[in-house]
Design a protein around this motif. Structure first.
Motif, PDB file in Angstrom:
ATOM      1  N   GLY A 178      47.908 -78.036   3.013  1.00 20.40           N
ATOM      2  CA  GLY A 178      48.577 -78.820   4.049  1.00 20.40           C
ATOM      3  C   GLY A 178      48.958 -77.978   5.254  1.00 20.40           C
ATOM      4  N   PHE A 179      49.292 -76.724   5.005  1.00 14.95           N
ATOM      5  CA  PHE A 179      49.603 -75.803   6.099  1.00 14.95           C
ATOM      6  C   PHE A 179      48.351 -75.556   6.945  1.00 14.95           C
ATOM      7  N   LEU A 180      47.207 -75.391   6.276  1.00 15.94           N
ATOM      8  CA  LEU A 180      45.941 -75.181   6.989  1.00 15.94           C
ATOM      9  C   LEU A 180      45.589 -76.399   7.834  1.00 15.94           C
ATOM     10  N   VAL A 181      45.823 -77.598   7.286  1.00 14.08           N
ATOM     11  CA  VAL A 181      45.551 -78.830   8.032  1.00 14.08           C
ATOM     12  C   VAL A 181      46.474 -78.927   9.242  1.00 14.08           C
ATOM     13  N   GLU A 182      47.741 -78.572   9.079  1.00 11.27           N
ATOM     14  CA  GLU A 182      48.677 -78.607  10.205  1.00 11.27           C
ATOM     15  C   GLU A 182      48.254 -77.627  11.303  1.00 11.27           C
ATOM     16  N   LEU A 183      47.772 -76.451  10.907  1.00 12.37           N
ATOM     17  CA  LEU A 183      47.279 -75.479  11.888  1.00 12.37           C
ATOM     18  C   LEU A 183      46.106 -76.062  12.668  1.00 12.37           C
ATOM     19  N   ALA A 184      45.161 -76.668  11.964  1.00 12.03           N
ATOM     20  CA  ALA A 184      44.007 -77.284  12.635  1.00 12.03           C
ATOM     21  C   ALA A 184      44.452 -78.436  13.523  1.00 12.03           C
ATOM     22  N   ASP A 185      45.383 -79.249  13.054  1.00 10.55           N
ATOM     23  CA  ASP A 185      45.885 -80.370  13.842  1.00 10.55           C
ATOM     24  C   ASP A 185      46.559 -79.878  15.117  1.00 10.55           C
ATOM     25  N   ALA A 186      47.259 -78.756  15.034  1.00 10.63           N
ATOM     26  CA  ALA A 186      47.887 -78.171  16.233  1.00 10.63           C
ATOM     27  C   ALA A 186      46.829 -77.733  17.239  1.00 10.63           C
ATOM     28  N   ALA A 187      45.746 -77.140  16.758  1.00  9.59           N
ATOM     29  CA  ALA A 187      44.668 -76.722  17.661  1.00  9.59           C
ATOM     30  C   ALA A 187      43.999 -77.934  18.294  1.00  9.59           C
ATOM     31  N   ILE A 188      43.737 -78.956  17.490  1.00  9.92           N
ATOM     32  CA  ILE A 188      43.095 -80.172  18.004  1.00  9.92           C
ATOM     33  C   ILE A 188      44.007 -80.867  19.016  1.00  9.92           C
ATOM     34  N   GLY A 189      45.281 -80.994  18.682  1.00 10.28           N
ATOM     35  CA  GLY A 189      46.219 -81.611  19.613  1.00 10.28           C
ATOM     36  C   GLY A 189      46.358 -80.834  20.902  1.00 10.28           C
ATOM     37  N   THR A 190      46.375 -79.512  20.805  1.00 10.63           N
ATOM     38  CA  THR A 190      46.448 -78.687  22.014  1.00 10.63           C
ATOM     39  C   THR A 190      45.194 -78.873  22.848  1.00 10.63           C
ATOM     40  N   ALA A 191      44.027 -78.867  22.190  1.00  8.84           N
ATOM     41  CA  ALA A 191      42.764 -79.069  22.912  1.00  8.84           C
ATOM     42  C   ALA A 191      42.768 -80.401  23.655  1.00  8.84           C
ATOM     43  N   HIS A 192      43.157 -81.469  22.956  1.00 11.74           N
ATOM     44  CA  HIS A 192      43.128 -82.792  23.593  1.00 11.74           C
ATOM     45  C   HIS A 192      44.182 -82.904  24.687  1.00 11.74           C
ATOM     46  N   SER A 193      45.317 -82.249  24.504  1.00  9.68           N
ATOM     47  CA  SER A 193      46.377 -82.342  25.517  1.00  9.68           C
ATOM     48  C   SER A 193      45.942 -81.775  26.856  1.00  9.68           C
ATOM     49  N   THR A 194      44.977 -80.846  26.857  1.00  7.93           N
ATOM     50  CA  THR A 194      44.514 -80.268  28.127  1.00  7.93           C
ATOM     51  C   THR A 194      43.811 -81.304  28.996  1.00  7.93           C
ATOM     52  N   LEU A 195      43.441 -82.418  28.414  1.00 11.51           N
ATOM     53  CA  LEU A 195      42.750 -83.478  29.146  1.00 11.51           C
ATOM     54  C   LEU A 195      43.708 -84.565  29.628  1.00 11.51           C
ATOM     55  N   MET A 196      44.967 -84.501  29.216  1.00 10.82           N
ATOM     56  CA  MET A 196      45.946 -85.542  29.535  1.00 10.82           C
ATOM     57  C   MET A 196      46.502 -85.381  30.942  1.00 10.82           C
ATOM     58  N   ARG A 197      46.620 -86.507  31.617  1.00  8.99           N
ATOM     59  CA  ARG A 197      47.239 -86.568  32.930  1.00  8.99           C
ATOM     60  C   ARG A 197      48.612 -87.216  32.783  1.00  8.99           C
ATOM     61  N   PRO A 198      49.459 -87.094  33.792  1.00 11.99           N
ATOM     62  CA  PRO A 198      50.743 -87.795  33.726  1.00 11.99           C
ATOM     63  C   PRO A 198      50.512 -89.276  33.436  1.00 11.99           C
ATOM     64  N   GLY A 199      51.345 -89.829  32.556  1.00  8.68           N
ATOM     65  CA  GLY A 199      51.214 -91.220  32.172  1.00  8.68           C
ATOM     66  C   GLY A 199      50.278 -91.433  30.993  1.00  8.68           C
ATOM     67  N   GLU A 200      49.692 -90.338  30.479  1.00  8.04           N
ATOM     68  CA  GLU A 200      48.813 -90.421  29.318  1.00  8.04           C
ATOM     69  C   GLU A 200      49.389 -89.597  28.178  1.00  8.04           C
ATOM     70  N   THR A 201      49.124 -90.029  26.983  1.00  3.39           N
ATOM     71  CA  THR A 201      49.462 -89.279  25.788  1.00  3.39           C
ATOM     72  C   THR A 201      48.393 -89.611  24.753  1.00  3.39           C
ATOM     73  N   PHE A 202      48.592 -89.221  23.513  1.00  2.00           N
ATOM     74  CA  PHE A 202      47.542 -89.450  22.514  1.00  2.00           C
ATOM     75  C   PHE A 202      48.138 -89.463  21.123  1.00  2.00           C
ATOM     76  N   THR A 203      47.331 -89.923  20.192  1.00  6.32           N
ATOM     77  CA  THR A 203      47.715 -89.916  18.791  1.00  6.32           C
ATOM     78  C   THR A 203      46.487 -89.665  17.933  1.00  6.32           C
ATOM     79  N   SER A 204      46.673 -88.944  16.851  1.00 13.80           N
ATOM     80  CA  SER A 204      45.588 -88.749  15.893  1.00 13.80           C
ATOM     81  C   SER A 204      45.446 -90.026  15.071  1.00 13.80           C
TER      82      SER A 204
END
Length: 162
Positions: free
Chosen positions: A74-100
């Motif tokens: 579960g720790f490994l999955v959380e680490l990967a989820d953090a990387a994926i969330g960080t990657a996707h957040s670089t594409l977000m503009r104001p007024g946008e967010t995201f969810t897995s």
């Protein structure tokens, strides 16, 4: 609230400054960095680009372990989820967010201690739905897990309050 701060830096620029150690007083973005869970778990962003990110952590089974004495999956999955969330957040503009909306993991080999780096990259980038692949690598260069995830971008009222 996302999008309410017009003076905020784009997420990618903010994170690139963060990784380079070049954040200036007053630098901010419309998303929260570091995230609370990443700070709690000791994760650090080690590389970031448009739609990509690498997140690292030092692990020890005495602190992050399961019943078998290896680092918990579960720790490994959380680490990967953090990387994926960080990657996707670089594409977000104001007024946008995201969810897995999906995450799947294949565990490849155990890890007991040392450095881990999770590197996420998009395999498909859509307007609303994007898919990511992420490899979690031990400090000896061997993969520990491969993770895929589907992420949904939220806009307008769907993004409000997130």
């Amino acid at each position: 609230m996302p999008g309410s701060d017009t003076a905020a830096l784009p997420v990618l620029e903010y994170l690139q400054r963060h990784v380079a150690g070049a954040l200036r007083p007053g630098d901010r973005t419309h998303m929260r960095y570091p995230t609370a869970i990443s700070a709690f778990l000791g994760f650090r962003i080690v590389d970031v680009g448009e739609g990509t990110a690498s997140v690292g952590v030092e692990v020890d089974a005495a602190r992050h372990g399961n019943q078998q004495g290896t680092v918990h999956g579960g720790f490994l999955v959380e680490l990967a989820d953090a990387a994926i969330g960080t990657a996707h957040s670089t594409l977000m503009r104001p007024g946008e967010t995201f969810t897995s909306i999906d995450i799947r993991t294949a565990f490849l080999r155990p890890v007991w201690s040392g450095s881990l780096v999770a590197t996420a990259r998009p395999t498909h980038s859509g307007r609303t739905i994007s898919h990511y692949a992420c490899d979690v690598i031990r400090d000896d260069g061997k993969p520990v897990a491969t993770v895929t995830s589907t992420v949904m971008t939220l806009r307008g009222e769907r993004a409000a309050g997130r």
